[in-house]
Design a protein around this motif. Structure first.
Motif, mmCIF file in Angstrom:
data_model
loop_
_atom_site.group_PDB
_atom_site.id
_atom_site.type_symbol
_atom_site.label_atom_id
_atom_site.label_comp_id
_atom_site.label_asym_id
_atom_site.label_seq_id
_atom_site.Cartn_x
_atom_site.Cartn_y
_atom_site.Cartn_z
ATOM 1 N N LEU A 1 0.821 -1.209 0.000
ATOM 2 C CA LEU A 1 0.000 0.000 0.000
ATOM 3 C C LEU A 1 0.858 1.264 0.000
ATOM 4 O O LEU A 1 0.512 2.262 -0.647
ATOM 5 N N ASN B 1 1.170 4.258 -2.930
ATOM 6 C CA ASN B 1 0.883 5.615 -2.440
ATOM 7 C C ASN B 1 -0.507 5.718 -1.816
ATOM 8 O O ASN B 1 -1.187 6.726 -1.960
ATOM 9 N N ARG B 2 -0.924 4.669 -1.134
ATOM 10 C CA ARG B 2 -2.217 4.646 -0.436
ATOM 11 C C ARG B 2 -1.929 4.682 1.064
ATOM 12 O O ARG B 2 -2.062 3.700 1.791
ATOM 13 N N GLU C 1 -4.513 3.710 4.040
ATOM 14 C CA GLU C 1 -4.736 2.266 4.124
ATOM 15 C C GLU C 1 -3.483 1.563 4.647
ATOM 16 O O GLU C 1 -3.575 0.619 5.442
#
Length: 168
Positions: free
Chosen positions: A13, A17-18, A21
């Protein structure tokens, strides 16, 4: 239930680039195993991507303590993004290299003794010793070498196209 699965999810993640999360995944890791110091390194990377400065500040303190204790390791490039001292950056980078590359690389072959002529021996290794743009540019380099001072060798790892360039 396996902290390492959450750790891997967090890593994926972060790479995607999340950040938010990823932060949740790393918090799951720490919920399952609060002693896993490397998870704080993940929190640090995820917090920056999630723009969660409170989480980043907490993670910096935890990672600093873990780096000092030698229980965590950051990528040297990732470490540069955070306010670590030069000494902390250096120690981290040294440990990182020691873990990634534990043994010095053995040479692939033994060097030959110096040439009797006293000229420097230089070898060029390329898959592009054939007729193409690279060959034309490399030809200029080879032509500019001082043959009285430099003994040159060309080693091809590319397919033999039968061209005159290949035999030169």
């Amino acid at each position: 239930r396996d902290p390492m699965l959450h750790m891997q999810m967090g890593q994926l993640l972060v790479k995607a680039n999340r950040g938010e999360e990823a932060l949740r995944a790393y918090r799951n890791v720490l919920g399952l195993d609060p002693t896993l110091a490397q998870a704080w390194c993940g929190v640090l990377a995820a917090a920056r991507r999630a723009l969660d400065w409170d989480a980043e500040e907490e993670a910096i303190g935890r990672v600093r303590a873990a780096l000092t204790a030698g229980t965590a390791l950051l990528s040297p490039l990732e470490a540069l993004l955070h306010p670590f001292t030069m000494l902390e950056l250096r120690r981290n980078a040294e440990r990182y290299i020691d873990r990634r590359f534990p043994k010095p690389f053995a040479p692939a072959f033994r060097p030959r003794p110096p040439s009797e002529s006293g000229r420097l021996r230089v070898g060029f290794l390329s898959p592009d010793f054939r007729v193409n743009a690279v060959w034309h540019l490399a030809g200029e380099i080879f032509a500019a070498l001082d043959r009285d001072r430099i003994e040159t060798y060309a080693y091809s790892i590319g397919p033999d196209d039968g061209s005159p360039a290949r035999r030169e």
